[in-house]
Design a protein around this motif. Sequence first.
Motif, PDB file in Angstrom:
ATOM      1  N   ASN A  11       5.311  24.123   1.618  1.00  0.00           N
ATOM      2  CA  ASN A  11       5.605  22.585   1.204  1.00  0.00           C
ATOM      3  C   ASN A  11       6.513  21.219   1.719  1.00  0.00           C
ATOM      4  O   ASN A  11       7.732  22.096   1.343  1.00  0.00           O
ATOM      5  CB  ASN A  11       5.421  22.316  -0.245  1.00  0.00           C
TER       6      ASN A  11
ATOM      7  N   GLU B 180       1.234  20.243   3.271  1.00  0.00           N
ATOM      8  CA  GLU B 180       1.138  21.397   2.648  1.00  0.00           C
ATOM      9  C   GLU B 180       0.640  22.302   4.032  1.00  0.00           C
ATOM     10  O   GLU B 180       0.102  21.137   4.853  1.00  0.00           O
ATOM     11  CB  GLU B 180       0.326  21.568   1.968  1.00  0.00           C
TER      12      GLU B 180
ATOM     13  N   THR C 119       9.216  25.853  -0.583  1.00  0.00           N
ATOM     14  CA  THR C 119       9.307  24.203  -0.542  1.00  0.00           C
ATOM     15  C   THR C 119      10.854  23.878   0.497  1.00  0.00           C
ATOM     16  O   THR C 119      11.959  24.062  -0.036  1.00  0.00           O
ATOM     17  CB  THR C 119       8.686  23.685  -1.934  1.00  0.00           C
TER      18      THR C 119
END
Length: 348
Positions: free
Chosen positions: A8, A15, A88
């Motif tokens: 992400n 994503e 992330t």
Amino acid sequence: MADTHRINFEPVDIEMEVGEDEKILDAAFRQGIHLMHGCREGQCSACKSYILDGDIQMERYSTFACNDAEVEEGYVLLCRAHAFSDCTIELLNFDEDELLNSAPLQDVETEVVELTEHTHDIVGLKLRAVSPATYDFKSGQYSDLMIPGTDEHRSFSMATTPTNADHVEFLIKKYPGGKFSTLLDDGITVGDKIQLKGPYGNFTLKNGHVLPIVLIGGGAGMAPVLALLRHMSETEDTRRVRFYYGARTVQDLFYLEEIKALGERLADFEFVVALSESTDGADELGVIAESGMVTTVVEAREPELRKTEVYLCGPPPMVDAALELAAQQAVPGDQIFFDKFESPISAE
């Protein structure tokens, strides 16, 4: 088969998936996500990002691009990074308009349709896409060309625009002993097949931008600049455009007639050559010629460089000098675009 994980990207909320055996930047290209990048070899810092969460490990990279303290803090070069969990990642350098507006990475078999000697050390190579029969890219981008008979490649900018559907043109500087450039003298002929992979690069005109443009090139760096000029001529761009090209002597100049013709179709265009060794013969060519290094000429003629978008492509020393000039003139980083092929894989 390698495990896959989810990535992400923040703050853009995009994503994608990535296999443990592929680099994160390559996975993005594969899925049509156009992340900022430069050398793709861990030598620059264009793709540097920050790990907010997850397990990421990097292959070998230059500490000039990402030093030990930065790595310890959580910074990562996406061109060398492998993910071993869902992650992330905060993008530090991105163009939101470009992120999902680029062609996915393609593998294309091409056929050589033309070889042209432009100067004693610059060769034009035109390739036609065979399988698939089309190649999608943006003006100013570059491609990887496989060295026939090896698993190595070299990176070259394209001089054509996407409207030239019948071929893709490269301008290649010959280096003594260069694995690809040597083949241009004895080895590659019309009809040969060459594998191409791309497109790569951020050396593209951005939609909606209105600032004047300064183009600075040298050697084979003519290629992407010529692509931009061809594109601006096709789209009837109305911005002020100045093109500065650095060479040693007039014998190193080429495509002068086409540049003149392209300029005549632009609203406000000027072409200046900077000759570092001799200006002899320049008067007969009908171009503005200055003596000295190209960056010195730009400094003298562009006192308000900070109010322009600057595009740079050429030998690494030229690009470094131009970047230093841009910094001295306080040109914002998001107004500077460049390709500098500096890794062993792409030094030609």
